[in-house]
Design a protein around this motif. Structure first.
Motif, PDB file in Angstrom:
ATOM      1  N   GLY A   1       0.818  -1.213   0.000  1.00 49.15           N
ATOM      2  CA  GLY A   1       0.000   0.000   0.000  1.00 49.15           C
ATOM      3  C   GLY A   1       0.849   1.259   0.000  1.00 49.15           C
ATOM      4  O   GLY A   1       1.861   1.338   0.703  1.00 49.15           O
TER       5      GLY A   1
ATOM      6  N   ASP B   1      -3.755   7.519  -4.100  1.00 47.60           N
ATOM      7  CA  ASP B   1      -3.610   6.156  -3.588  1.00 47.60           C
ATOM      8  C   ASP B   1      -3.013   5.275  -4.690  1.00 47.60           C
ATOM      9  O   ASP B   1      -3.686   4.948  -5.670  1.00 47.60           O
TER      10      ASP B   1
ATOM     11  N   THR C   1      -1.795   2.252  -4.302  1.00 50.19           N
ATOM     12  CA  THR C   1      -1.790   0.846  -3.914  1.00 50.19           C
ATOM     13  C   THR C   1      -2.197  -0.032  -5.106  1.00 50.19           C
ATOM     14  O   THR C   1      -3.213   0.248  -5.758  1.00 50.19           O
TER      15      THR C   1
ATOM     16  N   THR D   1      -8.958   1.397  -3.896  1.00 50.72           N
ATOM     17  CA  THR D   1      -8.062   2.519  -3.591  1.00 50.72           C
ATOM     18  C   THR D   1      -8.912   3.770  -3.381  1.00 50.72           C
ATOM     19  O   THR D   1     -10.027   3.873  -3.880  1.00 50.72           O
TER      20      THR D   1
END
Lengths: 688, 341
Positions: free
Chosen positions: A308, A340, A342, A364
């Motif tokens: 992440g 984000d 991730t 995300t």
């Protein structure tokens, strides 16, 4: 001798040693000017007694058991006048569980460092009786104890902070602080599914570390501050194993919070274009990551950790100016991008069925926030000032392809406000503000199932819904006579929410209200006796509607149950205070506060099945603190403290609750009427 | 009765705690004992000046004689007490004189003959001050600028005419707003709603001085909203609640967006600082499918087994089942997205 006293004794021995040295200093015949103008040291030693076991009074102090407690406070100061070097050692509540101790050594204007230790206990206000075994550990067995036993759950934070600073030149200084916070203990937890609920505890053994280093550059016109802020979270428990029958698939393994960390570099500045025009800015770039190995096995082919990563960029710029003596202007813009990054993977393929509300991937969360502010203030005759402003906030979010909750990608809110303020007056100052805001946004996305079928689209979530908000605020400070001052503050706000307009019944939150009124009075009976009194009324409420629709996008009043709720929290609180210096030797203080809170959850049936009324929850908290300080000599004296604390509640939310028989009959209860007296006597000594 | 903490770790905790404290005390004691003698010799100032022998001597600050020849401890605030503060350290050449803050005040010092009452000092800071707030604050900002005060000119306190001395007691060694226990009372002088909320059963340990307003807010202004100590709400909360940060394999959207959607950090009657008790809070967002729109039942069940309508409001409410409501890092397939494990 209780545990507290055992802890207290070694500390008090050290304090005595400090006091012994102090005696040498105090023996010197210190003149009056020194006493008035040089920092003094103080040590205070005594004993206190708590009248009975309690759950609320000592929740954050550890004064939760009947018995004796040591009272020890230290404030040791030494200052070298020739070099400007300070040594301070200050300790507070050293005999309690919430003790803190700080040592500081610095040469003013040159360098300094400090070490600070602090403890924060938190005793859960409930008494748990359970047969669960393994409490506080990562393996807990349902019904593991043959007989139910009583527990008081507790967490404790031990915080060690170290910092140093150095003036590198007249314009440049460096500061760095490091904080290590260890938290351990256990708190209420559980698991459940339809018809069966179990009591569990969350085993906590975590450490959070933060480092904050800044370099500051300061000149008359330009100031810059830049640095690094880093944090790390370490959890030594990543999985709770639940031993017992399976409640639902996977109920034997409960994930605990994963390790994570963040790093941010930032630069802020201010530039004075003139004496009346200033600009500010901040730039920051941060990255937070979470890549701990999963505590349970993911599906074949899945990564072994989330990897992440969230990158956050902040850009802020502001300008304040006074182009004429009467006109002030302020403008600000702020952009924050939470990106984000991730990786997305289908961890939950079994969820990715045609009629599912999720496609089995991790979601995300990107959020871009743009906020702006424009404000103008104009000084009118007779010391009045009129201020008008506009605030704007826009949030843009990404959306997962399949959702179970209604969602809109963009919301924007514009607030218009006006204020008339009288800042300076002989006897009366005050302000009247009117604020109106309107939140709207992009179209709500249509919720569909994995196979594309339109699903439920009836709700505009609280933080995404269209909303009109009106606020009125009035503050008045009045000093009719020299010893009397009166303060009044009135706040009233009203929210109106707009629904999706798809269903025949607009559902969830419809309306919100808040009123906060307060009156403060202060009166000086003489130079040495002052009294204060205040009263506050706070009333907040939220009105909602629900349609018990078991199938998507269908609400047929009558066929489905339609019901409304009006949740209201009404509190009135008052406080009285008195400070009196009755003679050169005797000082008194008294403080009384009482808060009565009423939580109403009114339900009404709009169509279909009737609803059951829900009992009101009443809570009353009373606190009285008395203190008398009597000087035996000019440098020493005694202090007597008395506290009375009462907590009353008819909160039924745990009292009426029964865990499933499979749980072993756990109960979680609080004493509905807690009365505690605390009395303490301490001796203080001060020296220069 | 078993006390979990006592049972599990009390001994090691007590030893560790005492070791920390004892080490700190001893270290401090040793340093101070060794160096106090040096300091002590320099601590004793000159005796009180005899007013009959001009010129008067400075007592505390450089060039303070023109003030202290009249002002003494009978004044309020007690002027000599500034010597106890960091402003009173003459070895630090940056420290002010009386007139640095109060202005030259010539007409105050030398009362003109044609006026009845002695004019006030050029800059006054008390409750009845007629000096404009901006001018008062400039006296402080001349030196105290940069660092955490960089955003002052944009801060709500600045634009609402809050003077530095409305919060700070400059002549006091113990400035209440910089004391962990006393600070909240200073803030509550204006923030009445938060004062009342602090008396609610669910709260941060603010009364005990273990969490203070300035842990979360920078009263001198910041780049984010609400004068927060960090750039946004969540980063401020993560200072102490980093376990909620994630990111998680199962994430809850409002948790990632803004903690204050669900929590009121200043105090509530609902457990865990929740703004509204479940299920009403959860029903503010969730579609009414399956059990989400269940009308709660809160009446006593007389020892019977709980049902879903009871479970959504009693005990931990919806969180009775949705335990990992802030997010879960459990990647095991199955069991949906309910944050239950």
């Amino acid at each position: 001798m209780n545990a507290m006293m055992k802890n207290f004794l070694p500390l008090s021995a050290l304090a005595t040693a400090v006091l012994a040295t102090a005696g040498t200093a105090a023996a010197a015949d210190v003149d009056e000017v020194t006493k008035f103008s040089k920092p003094e040291s103080t040590v205070s030693v005594g004993i206190g007694h708590v009248s009975r076991d309690n759950q609320r009074f000592g929740q954050y102090t550890g004064l939760n058991k009947e018995g004796a407690y040591g009272l020890l406070d230290v404030d040791f100061v030494r200052r070298n006048e020739e070099t400007g070097t300070w040594f301070t050692l200050s300790g507070r509540n050293l005999g309690f569980d919430n003790r803190e101790l700080r040592f500081e050594h610095n040469r003013q204007g040159d360098w300094g460092y400090y070490v600070d230790f602090s403890q924060i206990p938190r005793y859960d206000p409930y008494t748990v009786t359970t047969t669960l075994s393994g409490i506080g550990t990562t393996t807990q067995t349902i019904g593991g104890s043959a007989t139910a036993q009583e527990y008081h759950l507790k967490t404790e934070r031990d915080i060690l902070t170290i910092g140093l600073n150095k003036e590198l030149s007249n314009n440049l200084n460096f500061q760095v602080g490091f904080r290590n916070e260890k938290k351990d203990g256990e708190r209420l937890w559980g698991q459940g599914t339809f018809g069966a609920w179990r009591f569990l505890t969350d085993p906590i053994d975590q450490t959070t570390r933060q480092i904050d280093a800044t370099l500051n550059y300061t000149t008359e016109r330009l100031q810059l501050s830049g640095g690094y802020y880093g944090t790390s979270f370490e959890n030594r428990n990543n999985l709770l194993n639940v031993v017992g029958s399976t409640l639902f698939a996977g109920s034997n393994q409960m994930a605990l919070p994963p390790d994570n960390e963040s790093h941010q570099f930032h630069l802020a500045g201010r530039y004075s274009f003139s004496n009346t025009t200033h600009g500010t800015f901040k730039l920051a770039y941060g990255r937070s990551t979470q890549n701990e190995a999963y505590p349970t096995a993911p599906v074949t082919g899945a990564p072994s950790s989330l990897d992440g990563r969230i990158d956050t960029t902040l850009v802020q710029a502001g300008l304040s100016a006074r182009p004429t003596p009467k006109l002030s202007l302020r403008a600000n813009v702020r952009y924050e991008n939470r990106d984000d990054k991730t990786p997305v993977f289908r961890y939950f393929p079994s969820q990715n069925t045609a009629t599912s509300t999720n496609d089995g991937t991790n979601e995300t969360r990107d959020i871009k926030t743009t906020a702006g502010l424009l404000e103008a203030a104009y000084r009118l005759p007779n010391d009045f000032r009129l201020t008008g402003g506009v605030d704007y906030v826009e949030k843009k979010r990404n959306s997962p392809p399949v959702r179970s909750v209604s969602y809109r990608e963009t919301t924007d809110e514009t607030t218009v406000r006006a204020e008339l303020r009288r800042s300076i007056s002989e006897t009366l100052t005050g302000a009247l503000s009117l604020i109106h805001s309107n939140r709207t946004g992009s179209d709500f996305l249509l919720n569909t199932l994995v196979n594309g079928t339109i699903y439920s689209n009836q709700v505009a979530p609280l933080h995404l819904a269209d909303r009109d908000r009106d606020m009125l605020r009035l503050t008045l400070n009045w000093t009719p006579t020299e010893p009397l001052s009166v303060g009044v503050r009135l706040d009233a706000a009203r929210d109106e929410y707009t629904g999706r307009g798809i269903s025949v019944v607009d559902q969830t939150v419809r309306k919100g209200d808040a009123q906060n009124y307060s009156l403060d009075v202060a009166y000086s009976f003489s130079d040495k006796v002052q009294g204060t009194a205040w009263y506050s009324v706070n009333n907040t409420s939220l009105e909602s509607q629900q349609c018990g629709a078991l199938v998507a996008d269908v609400c047929t009043p009558g066929t489905q149950q339609v019901w409304g709720s009006h949740v209201r929290n009404l509190a009135d609180t008052f406080g009285l205070g008195l400070r009196a210096k009755l003679s050169r030797k005797l000082e008194l203080s008294a403080d009384l506060t009482e808060s009565k809170v009423r939580d109403e959850m009114l339900l009404n049936s709009i169509a279909g099945t009737a609803v059951n009324p829900i009992d009101v929850i009443n809570t009353k908290v009373t606190s009285l603190k008395l203190s008398a300080k009597y000087a035996l000599q000019r440098d020493s004296g005694v202090r007597v403290m008395y506290s009375y604390d009462r907590y009353r509640t008819d909160d039924w939310t745990w009292a009426n609750w029964n865990y499933s028989p499979a749980d072993g009959g756990t109960t979680v209860l609080q004493n509905p009427n807690q009365k505690v007296n605390f009395i303490g006597v301490s001796y203080y000594y001060r020296w220069w | 009765m078993l006390d979990v903490a006592d049972k599990k770790t009390f001994r090691s905790h007590a030893m560790k705690r005492n070791m920390y404290l004892s080490t700190l005390l001893l270290l401090s004691f040793a340093l101070m004992s060794g160096l106090a003698g040096v300091a002590r010799g320099a601590d004793v100032p000159a005796a009180l000046p005899d007013p009959s022998k001009p010129p008067p001597k400075d007592l505390v600050l450089r060039d303070d004689a023109k003030c202290t020849r009249c002002h003494d401890e009978a004044d309020n605030p007690r002027v000599l007490a500034i010597g106890k503060t960091r402003h009173g350290v003459q070895a630090d050449k940056r420290t002010p004189t009386c007139t640095s803050c109060h202005g030259d005040s010539d007409s105050h010092i030398n009362k003109p003959e044609n006026v009845k009452e002695r004019p006030k000092a050029d800059r006054q800071f008390g409750k009845d001050s007629t000096t404009p707030v901006g001018e008062r604050n400039q006296a402080c900002l001349t030196c105290h600028q940069g660092g955490k005060r960089i955003h002052w000119s944009m801060a709500a306190h600045a634009t609402n005419d809050v003077s530095c001395t409305a919060c700070h007691q400059v002549h006091s060694r113990r400035d209440p707003v910089r004391d962990k226990v006393a600070q909240s009372e200073v803030c509550f002088a204006c923030h009445k709603e938060q004062r009342a909320q602090l008396s609610r059963p669910s709260r941060h340990p603010i009364k005990e001085g273990k969490v203070v307003c300035s842990d979360c807010h920078n009263p001198h202004g910041g780049a984010g909203e609400k004068m927060l100590a960090r750039d946004n709400v969540n980063d401020t909360c993560y200072q102490c609640h980093a376990e909620k940060r994630g990111p998680f394999v199962r994430s809850h959207q409002p948790v990632q967006e803004d903690c204050s959607i669900c929590h009121n950090p200043h105090g509530t009657t609902n457990p865990n600082l929740l703004k509204v008790r479940p299920p009403f809070l959860c029903q503010s967002c969730h579609e009414p499918t399956t059990h989400h729109a269940t009308a709660p039942v809160g009446s006593a069940v007389g020892g019977g087994n709980p049902s879903t309508p009871q479970a959504v409001i009693m005990a931990r409410g919806c969180v009775n089942c949705h335990t990992n409501i802030h997010g879960s890092n459990n990647p095991a397939d199955g069991a949906g997205r309910g944050f239950r494990r």
